[in-house]
Motif scaffolding. Structure first.
Motif, PDB file in Angstrom:
ATOM      1  N   LYS A  44       0.837  -1.206   0.000  1.00 37.20           N
ATOM      2  CA  LYS A  44       0.000   0.000   0.000  1.00 37.20           C
ATOM      3  C   LYS A  44       0.871   1.254   0.000  1.00 37.20           C
ATOM      4  CE  LYS A  44      -3.158   2.583   3.001  1.00 37.20           C
ATOM      5  NZ  LYS A  44      -4.094   3.008   1.973  1.00 37.20           N
ATOM      6  N   GLU A  45       1.953   1.228   0.768  1.00 39.05           N
ATOM      7  CA  GLU A  45       2.801   2.413   0.924  1.00 39.05           C
ATOM      8  C   GLU A  45       4.242   2.070   0.568  1.00 39.05           C
ATOM      9  OE1 GLU A  45       3.735   5.897   4.228  1.00 39.05           O
ATOM     10  OE2 GLU A  45       2.878   4.002   4.884  1.00 39.05           O
ATOM     11  N   LEU A 104      -0.528   1.153 -12.588  1.00 40.36           N
ATOM     12  CA  LEU A 104      -1.078  -0.203 -12.597  1.00 40.36           C
ATOM     13  C   LEU A 104      -1.887  -0.470 -11.336  1.00 40.36           C
ATOM     14  CD1 LEU A 104      -1.262  -3.127 -13.696  1.00 40.36           C
ATOM     15  CD2 LEU A 104       0.881  -3.592 -12.471  1.00 40.36           C
ATOM     16  N   MET A 105      -1.381  -0.047 -10.177  1.00 38.69           N
ATOM     17  CA  MET A 105      -2.095  -0.287  -8.919  1.00 38.69           C
ATOM     18  C   MET A 105      -3.444   0.431  -8.907  1.00 38.69           C
ATOM     19  SD  MET A 105       1.096  -0.154  -6.210  1.00 38.69           S
ATOM     20  CE  MET A 105       0.081  -0.515  -4.770  1.00 38.69           C
ATOM     21  N   GLN A 106      -3.472   1.642  -9.444  1.00 39.86           N
ATOM     22  CA  GLN A 106      -4.743   2.364  -9.532  1.00 39.86           C
ATOM     23  C   GLN A 106      -5.700   1.677 -10.505  1.00 39.86           C
ATOM     24  OE1 GLN A 106      -3.512   6.481 -10.420  1.00 39.86           O
ATOM     25  NE2 GLN A 106      -4.219   6.989  -8.368  1.00 39.86           N
ATOM     26  N   HIS A 107      -5.162   1.212 -11.624  1.00 41.88           N
ATOM     27  CA  HIS A 107      -5.997   0.531 -12.618  1.00 41.88           C
ATOM     28  C   HIS A 107      -6.578  -0.764 -12.051  1.00 41.88           C
ATOM     29  CE1 HIS A 107      -7.372  -0.999 -16.477  1.00 41.88           C
ATOM     30  NE2 HIS A 107      -6.720  -2.126 -16.234  1.00 41.88           N
ATOM     31  N   LEU A 108      -5.790  -1.517 -11.303  1.00 43.64           N
ATOM     32  CA  LEU A 108      -6.271  -2.770 -10.723  1.00 43.64           C
ATOM     33  C   LEU A 108      -7.409  -2.518  -9.739  1.00 43.64           C
ATOM     34  CD1 LEU A 108      -2.907  -4.688 -10.129  1.00 43.64           C
ATOM     35  CD2 LEU A 108      -4.638  -5.143 -11.877  1.00 43.64           C
ATOM     36  N   ARG A 109      -7.328  -1.447  -8.981  1.00 40.96           N
ATOM     37  CA  ARG A 109      -8.422  -1.107  -8.052  1.00 40.96           C
ATOM     38  C   ARG A 109      -9.717  -0.833  -8.807  1.00 40.96           C
ATOM     39  NH1 ARG A 109      -8.528   0.084  -2.979  1.00 40.96           N
ATOM     40  NH2 ARG A 109     -10.114   1.682  -3.298  1.00 40.96           N
ATOM     41  N   ARG A 110      -9.611  -0.102  -9.916  1.00 42.32           N
ATOM     42  CA  ARG A 110     -10.810   0.185 -10.703  1.00 42.32           C
ATOM     43  C   ARG A 110     -11.332  -1.079 -11.390  1.00 42.32           C
ATOM     44  NH1 ARG A 110      -7.613   4.766 -12.062  1.00 42.32           N
ATOM     45  NH2 ARG A 110      -6.992   3.754 -14.019  1.00 42.32           N
ATOM     46  N   ASN A 119      -7.720  -6.442  -1.244  1.00 44.49           N
ATOM     47  CA  ASN A 119      -6.264  -6.612  -1.237  1.00 44.49           C
ATOM     48  C   ASN A 119      -5.558  -5.649  -2.179  1.00 44.49           C
ATOM     49  OD1 ASN A 119      -6.447  -8.848   0.545  1.00 44.49           O
ATOM     50  ND2 ASN A 119      -6.960 -10.183  -1.178  1.00 44.49           N
ATOM     51  N   LEU A 120      -6.313  -4.926  -2.989  1.00 41.71           N
ATOM     52  CA  LEU A 120      -5.740  -3.979  -3.946  1.00 41.71           C
ATOM     53  C   LEU A 120      -5.903  -2.575  -3.386  1.00 41.71           C
ATOM     54  CD1 LEU A 120      -7.237  -5.628  -7.156  1.00 41.71           C
ATOM     55  CD2 LEU A 120      -4.900  -5.887  -6.284  1.00 41.71           C
ATOM     56  N   ARG A 121      -4.966  -2.194  -2.550  1.00 39.91           N
ATOM     57  CA  ARG A 121      -5.096  -0.928  -1.809  1.00 39.91           C
ATOM     58  C   ARG A 121      -4.732   0.289  -2.649  1.00 39.91           C
ATOM     59  NH1 ARG A 121      -2.931  -3.871   2.489  1.00 39.91           N
ATOM     60  NH2 ARG A 121      -1.408  -4.558   0.954  1.00 39.91           N
ATOM     61  N   ARG A 122      -5.251   1.434  -2.209  1.00 39.02           N
ATOM     62  CA  ARG A 122      -4.884   2.689  -2.869  1.00 39.02           C
ATOM     63  C   ARG A 122      -3.401   2.951  -2.625  1.00 39.02           C
ATOM     64  NH1 ARG A 122      -6.481   8.730  -0.805  1.00 39.02           N
ATOM     65  NH2 ARG A 122      -5.734   9.897  -2.600  1.00 39.02           N
ATOM     66  N   PRO A 123      -2.606   3.113  -3.700  1.00 38.24           N
ATOM     67  CA  PRO A 123      -1.153   3.251  -3.519  1.00 38.24           C
ATOM     68  C   PRO A 123      -0.752   4.601  -2.937  1.00 38.24           C
ATOM     69  CG  PRO A 123      -1.728   3.517  -5.831  1.00 38.24           C
ATOM     70  CD  PRO A 123      -2.998   3.133  -5.119  1.00 38.24           C
ATOM     71  N   SER A 142      -6.216  13.208   3.775  1.00 41.81           N
ATOM     72  CA  SER A 142      -6.581  13.481   2.382  1.00 41.81           C
ATOM     73  C   SER A 142      -5.682  12.724   1.419  1.00 41.81           C
ATOM     74  CB  SER A 142      -6.484  14.983   2.092  1.00 41.81           C
ATOM     75  OG  SER A 142      -5.169  15.444   2.302  1.00 41.81           O
ATOM     76  N   PHE A 143      -4.470  12.404   1.871  1.00 38.63           N
ATOM     77  CA  PHE A 143      -3.521  11.714   1.012  1.00 38.63           C
ATOM     78  C   PHE A 143      -3.621  10.197   1.145  1.00 38.63           C
ATOM     79  CE2 PHE A 143       0.912  10.156   0.322  1.00 38.63           C
ATOM     80  CZ  PHE A 143       0.954  10.414  -1.035  1.00 38.63           C
ATOM     81  N   GLU A 144      -3.969   9.714   2.330  1.00 43.59           N
ATOM     82  CA  GLU A 144      -3.883   8.279   2.591  1.00 43.59           C
ATOM     83  C   GLU A 144      -5.223   7.559   2.493  1.00 43.59           C
ATOM     84  OE1 GLU A 144      -1.414   7.168   5.858  1.00 43.59           O
ATOM     85  OE2 GLU A 144      -0.347   9.071   5.855  1.00 43.59           O
ATOM     86  N   LEU A 145      -6.336   8.237   2.760  1.00 43.89           N
ATOM     87  CA  LEU A 145      -7.631   7.579   2.662  1.00 43.89           C
ATOM     88  C   LEU A 145      -8.087   7.504   1.208  1.00 43.89           C
ATOM     89  CD1 LEU A 145      -9.568   9.282   5.611  1.00 43.89           C
ATOM     90  CD2 LEU A 145      -8.704   6.947   5.567  1.00 43.89           C
ATOM     91  N   ASN A 146      -8.970   6.561   0.928  1.00 42.20           N
ATOM     92  CA  ASN A 146      -9.600   6.532  -0.382  1.00 42.20           C
ATOM     93  C   ASN A 146     -10.392   7.815  -0.589  1.00 42.20           C
ATOM     94  OD1 ASN A 146      -8.648   3.994  -1.068  1.00 42.20           O
ATOM     95  ND2 ASN A 146     -10.379   2.960  -0.101  1.00 42.20           N
ATOM     96  N   ASN A 147     -10.502   8.255  -1.840  1.00 49.04           N
ATOM     97  CA  ASN A 147     -11.171   9.525  -2.125  1.00 49.04           C
ATOM     98  C   ASN A 147     -12.603   9.555  -1.598  1.00 49.04           C
ATOM     99  OD1 ASN A 147      -8.919  10.537  -3.418  1.00 49.04           O
ATOM    100  ND2 ASN A 147      -9.555   9.805  -5.426  1.00 49.04           N
ATOM    101  N   ASP A 148     -13.359   8.455  -1.828  1.00 51.45           N
ATOM    102  CA  ASP A 148     -14.750   8.456  -1.393  1.00 51.45           C
ATOM    103  C   ASP A 148     -14.857   8.463   0.123  1.00 51.45           C
ATOM    104  OD1 ASP A 148     -13.641   5.986  -1.236  1.00 51.45           O
ATOM    105  OD2 ASP A 148     -15.388   4.879  -1.989  1.00 51.45           O
ATOM    106  N   THR A 149     -13.939   7.751   0.808  1.00 46.72           N
ATOM    107  CA  THR A 149     -13.933   7.763   2.278  1.00 46.72           C
ATOM    108  C   THR A 149     -13.627   9.154   2.806  1.00 46.72           C
ATOM    109  OG1 THR A 149     -13.147   5.478   2.250  1.00 46.72           O
ATOM    110  CG2 THR A 149     -12.962   6.668   4.325  1.00 46.72           C
ATOM    111  N   PHE A 150     -12.607   9.794   2.215  1.00 45.17           N
ATOM    112  CA  PHE A 150     -12.232  11.126   2.675  1.00 45.17           C
ATOM    113  C   PHE A 150     -13.361  12.123   2.466  1.00 45.17           C
ATOM    114  CE2 PHE A 150     -10.412  15.329   1.714  1.00 45.17           C
ATOM    115  CZ  PHE A 150      -9.850  15.601   2.960  1.00 45.17           C
ATOM    116  N   GLU A 151     -14.022  12.068   1.299  1.00 44.94           N
ATOM    117  CA  GLU A 151     -15.124  12.984   1.025  1.00 44.94           C
ATOM    118  C   GLU A 151     -16.264  12.778   2.018  1.00 44.94           C
ATOM    119  OE1 GLU A 151     -15.308  15.469  -0.986  1.00 44.94           O
ATOM    120  OE2 GLU A 151     -13.306  15.153  -1.807  1.00 44.94           O
ATOM    121  N   THR A 152     -16.480  11.523   2.418  1.00 45.23           N
ATOM    122  CA  THR A 152     -17.574  11.219   3.338  1.00 45.23           C
ATOM    123  C   THR A 152     -17.333  11.826   4.718  1.00 45.23           C
ATOM    124  OG1 THR A 152     -18.026   9.149   2.160  1.00 45.23           O
ATOM    125  CG2 THR A 152     -18.914   9.359   4.389  1.00 45.23           C
TER     126      THR A 152
END
Length: 504
Positions: free
Chosen positions: A154-155, A240-246, A256-260, A362-372
């Motif tokens: 992930k990091e 690639l990591m972002q594409h795999l999540r989508r 298992n495919l975390r936001r990089p 804002s950097f580490e959470l998923n975008n939708d989680t952070f917006e929520t």
């Protein structure tokens, strides 16, 4: 100088010089006026290549520009994509006039040709890197059983620096700050000296090792990337990591495919200081090996050649400056990039890096989680103007609700203050109140504000209690009354006790 008495023609000479001077100034002004300003240059570029007239250059517009102004034929679609990524400073998906102006100013471009030359150099090797990366990924897919099983960390924190910059000490400090338990991943130890210049072997070993479960929660990488192709591999891994999540968003594999999270940390020192530190390190290793030889306890360490002679140390520094540093700077457009002056004391360097790596939702959470969750203000935002708002509220109570304000001051003086005085030696008092005044709007806030202004820290717990009042036997009903109870836990600095006994 002209003297009128000695040179009758002096007045004429001065007049002639003034005329010549004005003419030269006019020519200079006309010449300057022919040089377009930066805004005019950018306007001309957009006027020529903005086919949709929407004040942005799309990928198609950029491709047309490259084909029109560059004679080379090796500009592939992938290189166009990379050129767009580099130019899209605002990350809007297109090149805006503001993006173009920023690039021209930061790089001192004087023409569109210089801008395109910069993009061409920046994407050299991109196609080779793409072919290499895709080949390695295909091999890994077969090995792990499909793309969904490519679970990279992930990091990933890439720590690089000049020789003698203190990467080892800073790396272990980063482990503590980011709570990374895995040992740092050093490419020098992974591939050995036999594959130092083999990009394919290094990228393959790097990606294969990242799939080890040991690194799934985070890893610090030392010594990678060191070339342009390796830097391109880092960018492609992130994409690639972002594409795999989508791709696997609606499957169980997405867990298992975390936001990089990729970060780059570069430690820099001058050549003189680098050589001095390498020589000092070599002397320490020599002393350690001599001690081992005398005591016959422990294992001797291998001393790098660069730590033995100044010439070798200078060559190693030059390689970092000419090869490694440009590859790292290539990544600053894509990832958080910390360039640190490592000539400072080690403690200060570690503090700077640790501060940079503090948790950022804002950097580490998923975008939708952070917006929520972002509707809830951060603690620092709440406290930033708390003092000014407190003063404003107190003034407002006095001006617009003075009757209730005076009533609250009486309650504090008669009910709360005696409890505080009673517990003065302990620094803590608990007050329980059923005063009906607290059912009025703003009453509780007034108490908290007054006590806060006076330096007390208050924790409030409001309780609602239902109390039976009457039994109606005809209907078997119990009539109840709701009682409001306020619990104030008040903290304040206690006095220092038994000073005389301590001194004795």
């Amino acid at each position: 100088r002209f003297n009128r008495k000695r040179q009758p023609g002096g007045m004429l000479c001065r007049s002639l010089l003034r005329t010549v001077g004005r003419a030269g100034l006019l020519r200079q002004q006309r010449w300057c006026s022919t040089i377009p300003t930066l805004d005019e240059q950018i306007g001309q570029i957009f006027e020529r290549f903005d086919t949709d007239n929407d004040d942005v250059l799309s990928r198609k517009d950029l491709q047309s520009m490259v084909q029109t102004l560059k004679s080379t034929s090796d500009i592939t679609d992938y290189r166009i994509d990379r050129m767009l990524q580099i130019s899209d400073v605002s990350q809007s998906g297109d090149i805006t006039k503001s993006d173009m102006k920023t690039l021209f100013q930061d790089n001192n471009f004087r023409s569109i040709e210089e801008f395109l030359e910069y993009l061409t150099r920046a994407t050299q090797g991109a196609q080779d890197a793409k072919l290499l990366f895709e080949s390695v990924i295909r091999s890994l897919e077969e090995k792990v059983g499909g793309r969904a099983k490519l679970t990279f960390p992930k990091e990933i924190l890439f720590v690089a620096g000049a020789p003698g910059a203190g990467k080892g000490s800073v790396t272990y400090a980063i482990q503590r700050v980011r709570a990374i338990s895995a040992e740092p991943l050093s490419l020098k130890h992974l591939v050995g000296d036999g594959h130092v210049g083999d990009d394919k072997a290094i990228v393959e070993k790097f990606l294969t090792t990242l799939l080890d479960p040991e690194y799934q929660h985070g890893v610090i990488v030392d010594g990678f990337p060191a070339t342009d192709i390796q830097a391109e591999a880092v960018i492609m891994l992130y994409n690639l990591m972002q594409h795999l999540r989508r791709q696997f968003h609606n499957t169980d594999d997405v867990n298992n495919l975390r936001r990089p999270i990729f970060r780059i940390i570069v430690l820099f020192v001058s050549e003189e200081l680098s050589v001095e530190r390498q020589m000092h390190r070599g002397e320490e290793m020599k002393a350690y090996n001599a001690k081992i030889q005398l005591t016959d306890k422990g294992e001797p360490v291998t001393i790098p050649i660069s730590d033995l002679t100044r010439d070798a140390a200078a060559v190693r520094y030059k390689f970092f400056l000419d090869e490694t540093l440009p590859s790292l700077q290539k990544l600053r457009t894509y990832f958080p990039y910390k360039f640190t002056d490592a000539s400072k004391p080690l403690e200060r360097v570690i503090d700077e890096v640790a501060k940079e790596l503090q948790y950022q939702s804002s950097f580490e959470l998923n975008n939708d989680t952070f917006e929520t969750i972002s509707v809830i203000p951060e603690a620092v935002e709440v406290s930033r103007h708390a003092r000014q708002q407190l003063v404003s509220r107190l003034d407002r109570y006095r001006r617009h609700n003075d009757e209730l304000f005076q009533e609250i001051l009486d309650v504090i003086e008669q009910e709360i203050l005696p409890k505080i005085m009673q517990q003065a030696c302990h620094g803590r008092a608990v007050v329980r109140s059923e005063n009906p005044v607290f059912e009025k709007r703003e009453a509780i806030t007034m108490v908290l504000d007054v006590l806060a202004e006076r330096g007390y820290k208050v924790i409030l717990d409001s309780e609602r209690k239902t109390v039976p009042q009457k039994i109606v036997f005809t209907s078997n009903e119990i009539l109840c009354k709701t009682k409001h109870i306020q619990h104030f836990e008040i903290h304040f600095p206690p006095p220092k006790m038994r000073l005389g006994a301590a001194e004795g």
